[in-house]
Motif scaffolding. Structure first.
Motif, PDB file in Angstrom:
ATOM      1  N   ASP A  16      -1.397   7.285   2.440  1.00  0.00           N
ATOM      2  CA  ASP A  16      -0.331   6.428   2.961  1.00  0.00           C
ATOM      3  C   ASP A  16       1.046   6.841   2.441  1.00  0.00           C
ATOM      4  OD1 ASP A  16      -0.993   5.782   0.382  1.00  0.00           O
ATOM      5  OD2 ASP A  16      -0.745   3.631   0.627  1.00  0.00           O
ATOM      6  N   LEU A  19       3.860   7.413   5.093  1.00  0.00           N
ATOM      7  CA  LEU A  19       4.306   6.141   5.653  1.00  0.00           C
ATOM      8  C   LEU A  19       5.290   5.443   4.711  1.00  0.00           C
ATOM      9  CD1 LEU A  19       0.958   4.670   7.058  1.00  0.00           C
ATOM     10  CD2 LEU A  19       2.869   5.604   8.374  1.00  0.00           C
ATOM     11  N   LYS A  20       5.002   5.500   3.422  1.00  0.00           N
ATOM     12  CA  LYS A  20       5.854   4.788   2.464  1.00  0.00           C
ATOM     13  C   LYS A  20       7.203   5.470   2.274  1.00  0.00           C
ATOM     14  CE  LYS A  20       2.258   2.371  -0.111  1.00  0.00           C
ATOM     15  NZ  LYS A  20       1.566   2.175  -1.389  1.00  0.00           N
ATOM     16  N   ALA A  25       5.592   2.105   6.397  1.00  0.00           N
ATOM     17  CA  ALA A  25       4.551   1.197   5.911  1.00  0.00           C
ATOM     18  C   ALA A  25       5.058  -0.235   6.062  1.00  0.00           C
ATOM     19  CB  ALA A  25       4.231   1.494   4.446  1.00  0.00           C
ATOM     20  N   TYR A  27       5.347  -3.910   5.202  1.00  0.00           N
ATOM     21  CA  TYR A  27       5.143  -4.942   4.186  1.00  0.00           C
ATOM     22  C   TYR A  27       5.293  -6.315   4.848  1.00  0.00           C
ATOM     23  CZ  TYR A  27       5.248  -1.157   0.817  1.00  0.00           C
ATOM     24  OH  TYR A  27       4.958  -0.010   0.123  1.00  0.00           O
ATOM     25  N   TYR A 227      -0.092  -3.603   2.703  1.00  0.00           N
ATOM     26  CA  TYR A 227       0.718  -2.968   1.660  1.00  0.00           C
ATOM     27  C   TYR A 227       1.384  -4.049   0.818  1.00  0.00           C
ATOM     28  CZ  TYR A 227       0.189   1.147   4.599  1.00  0.00           C
ATOM     29  OH  TYR A 227      -0.339   2.168   5.346  1.00  0.00           O
ATOM     30  N   HIS A 466      -6.053   2.829  -0.528  1.00  0.00           N
ATOM     31  CA  HIS A 466      -6.334   3.573   0.711  1.00  0.00           C
ATOM     32  C   HIS A 466      -6.985   4.926   0.399  1.00  0.00           C
ATOM     33  CE1 HIS A 466      -3.269   0.775   2.349  1.00  0.00           C
ATOM     34  NE2 HIS A 466      -3.857   0.984   3.514  1.00  0.00           N
TER      35      HIS A 466
END
Length: 505
Positions: A16, A19-20, A25, A27, A227, A466
Motif C-alpha cells: 500500500d 497509495l500512501k 489511500a 482515510y 487505513y 496489508h
C-alpha cells in the motif's frame, strides 16, 4: 532442501506504499458522499458542575446551519454501550473540562465552526477535583479486583532485613494522544442502517460499541477503516465522536463528517494518566533481592475507572521472595485515561529498572550482573514454568554487541574525543496474547495464472498489515506475492483481532 517460506521474513516494499505516498489511500474523512454536511463539537469551559441554560438562537440562525444538537434535543443513547469517556450529550452534568456539550451541523466546516462559537452557556460551577498533588494522599483502592494488593511472602515488610536498600519515587506525566490522523468519522445512513467511515484499531469492537450505544443491532452498523493514520491505543476503544457523527447525520437526513481538531484531541480521546510510582528494593550485600515493592498512585475519571497496570513487570521480572504490588487511585475531573503504547509495561518498567540501576550503584555491582543474579527459573507470580523467556540470552548477547565490557562503573568516564559515551541497560516484558481471527480467501484462475484475494476485518494501524497478510497468504498458497490482493478494515468482512495489545500487526 527447498526453502519453505519464500515471502515471510523477506524485505518487500509495502503493497500500500504507493497509495500512501501519492495520497490515494482513503482515510476516514476521505470518503466522498453526496450532499455532505459538517459537524463541529463545542465543549464545556468548566471542569465540574452542570449546565443551567444554553442560548443557541444566534447559532441556529447563522448562515448555513442545519441543526444545533445538545442534551436538550439529542436522542436517548445507551451510555453503557461500550464507548469510552462518556460525553454523549445525555444530560446537563459536567465531569471534566472540555466535555462535549453540543454540536453544530452546517453546510460547511467553516460555517459550523463559526456557529459553534456563538453558543452561550450558563453553568452552575462546582469546585473541580483537578489538583493531583492534593488528591493523591487520599487516593483509594481501585474498584477492579485485578488491581487489588498483590502480596508475596511478607510483602513490603521484607525490606526490614535487607542489608542494602533503595527507596525511590518515579513520576511519569500525562501523555496526550495526538496521532497523525486525528479522530474523525463520516456517517451515512441508509434506511435504518448506518455506515461509519472511521479510524479504528478494532473493527468489530467499534461496530459492537457503536451499535449498542445507538440502540441498534450490530448488523445495522458497518465500520469501514482500511487505513489508520496512527492510534497508539486511542483508537483501540471508541469515543463519543463516533456515535455523535451518526446522531448528527440522522438529525439532518444527510451524510455528515465530523473531525476533531488538534485542540479538541486533548480532551476528547483519553490520555495516559500521571503516575507516581514508589519502588522499594531490598537486597543482600552480594546482590540477591529479598524484597520488592511497587506502589502506584494515579488518577481516573470521576464517573469511570481505568488504571494502567504499572506493577505488571515487577510481578514477574525478578526472583524475589517478598513483594508488594499495589495501586491507589484518585478520581478527578479529567477525561477517562486510556490505553497508551504498552500501558503499564512501559511506564512501570521505567520505574523498576531505574530502581535496579540505583541498587546496582549502591552495591558497586555491574547492572547486568545484578539482573542475571536475580533471574527467576519460573514465573514468580504463580510458580508456573515459563512459556518463553530469553532475558539471560538477551542480556548476554546484548552486552557483547554493545561492548559492555568497555563500560566503566563510574559515570562520565567513557569518552571518544570530546564526547561522553553512555552505556545503559533495562529489561521489560509484554504478554503473548492471542485472539480469534477469521478470513476468506478467494482464488481466481486465468489460464495458468492463479490470483488470490484475502478478505479479513483486520485493521492496518500503519504497521503493514496489508503486506504481512499478503506475505502469509503467498507462502501458504504457494503463489507469488504479486498475485495476492488484500481487503481489510471493513466489518462486513470475516471478524478478526484488532491492532491492539500485540494481538494484531
Amino acid at each position: 532442501m527447498e526453502e519453505k517460506n519464500k515471502a515471510i521474513g523477506k524485505a518487500y516494499s509495502r503493497i500500500d506504499g504507493i497509495l500512501k505516498i501519492t495520497g490515494k489511500a482513503a482515510y476516514a474523512t476521505d470518503y466522498p458522499a453526496k450532499n455532505m454536511a459538517y459537524a463541529v463539537l463545542f465543549k464545556s469551559t468548566i471542569a465540574a458542575g452542570s449546565i443551567v441554560s444554553m442560548d443557541i438562537d444566534e447559532a441556529k440562525n447563522a448562515a448555513g446551519v442545519l441543526a444545533v444538537i445538545t442534551h436538550l434535543n439529542a436522542p436517548k443513547l445507551n451510555v453503557k454501550g461500550g464507548l469510552r469517556g462518556g460525553a454523549l450529550l445525555q444530560g446537563p452534568e459536567i465531569n471534566f473540562y472540555g466535555q462535549h456539550i453540543g454540536m453544530v451541523v452546517a453546510e460547511t466546516f467553516e460555517q459550523a465552526t463559526h456557529a459553534a462559537r456563538l453558543v452561550k452557556v450558563t453553568y452552575n460551577q462546582s469546585e473541580g477535583k483537578i489538583d493531583f498533588e492534593k488528591l493523591a494522599p487520599a487516593a483509594v483502592l481501585p474498584k477492579s479486583k485485578e488491581l487489588a494488593d498483590a502480596i508475596r511472602g511478607i510483602g513490603k515488610a521484607g525490606i526490614a532485613t535487607a542489608e542494602v536498600k533503595v527507596e525511590e519515587t518515579y513520576e511519569t506525566p500525562i501523555y496526550h494522544h495526538q496521532p497523525m490522523e486525528p479522530h474523525s468519522t463520516v456517517a451515512v445512513w441508509e434506511g435504518d442502517q448506518v455506515i461509519l467511515y472511521n479510524g479504528s484499531q478494532v473493527i468489530n469492537g467499534a461496530q459492537t460499541a457503536a451499535a449498542a450505544t445507538l440502540n441498534l443491532s450490530p448488523s445495522q452498523v458497518r465500520i469501514v477503516s482500511p487505513y489508520i493514520g496512527g492510534g497508539f491505543g486511542s483508537k483501540g476503544g471508541q469515543w463519543a465522536n463516533l456515535v455523535l457523527t451518526a446522531v448528527a447525520a440522522k438529525a439532518v437526513g444527510r451524510p455528515v463528517k465530523l473531525a476533531l481538531t488538534r485542540q479538541q484531541m486533548f480532551n476528547s480521546v483519553g490520555l495516559r494518566q500521571r503516575n507516581q510510582q514508589k519502588v522499594s528494593l531490598g537486597a543482600t550485600r552480594d546482590g540477591k533481592l529479598i524484597s520488592l515493592s511497587h506502589e502506584t498512585t494515579t488518577h481516573t475519571a470521576i464517573d469511570d475507572e481505568y488504571i494502567e497496570p504499572c506493577g505488571d513487570c515487577s510481578k514477574i521480572m525478578y526472583a524475589v521472595p517478598n513483594s508488594l504490588i499495589s495501586y491507589r487511585v484518585a478520581p478527578m475531573n479529567v477525561i477517562l485515561p486510556t490505553y497508551t503504547r504498552g500501558p503499564g509495561k512501559s511506564t512501570g518498567s521505567f520505574a523498576l529498572e531505574s530502581a535496579m540501576d540505583e541498587l546496582a550503584h549502591k552495591l558497586g555491582m555491574d547492572p547486568i550482573a545484578l539482573r542475571l543474579k536475580n533471574e527467576p527459573d519460573k514465573d514468580p507470580s504463580n510458580g508456573k514454568p515459563w512459556s518463553s523467556r530469553k532475558v539471560v540470552e538477551c542480556l548476554t548477547e546484548g552486552a557483547k554487541a554493545f561492548g559492555w565490557d568497555k563500560r566503566k562503573l563510574q559515570p562520565g568516564q567513557n569518552k571518544i574525543g570530546n564526547d561522553l559515551i553512555g552505556y545503559g541497560v533495562a529489561c521489560g516484558t509484554y504478554p503473548a496474547r492471542q485472539r480469534d481471527s477469521s478470513a476468506i480467501i478467494k482464488l481466481k484462475r486465468s489460464g495458468k495464472v492463479v490470483t488470490a484475494t484475502v478478505e479479513i476485518a483486520a485493521s492496518d494501524l500503519g504497521t503493514g498489515t496489508h503486506t504481512i497478510l499478503a506475505q502469509t497468504a503467498a507462502d501458504g498458497l504457494g503463489i507469488p506475492m504479486e498475485q495476492i490482493a488484500v481487503k481489510l478494515g471493513d466489518s462486513d468482512l470475516p471478524p478478526a483481532a484488532g491492532s491492539v495489545g500485540s494481538v494484531g500487526a
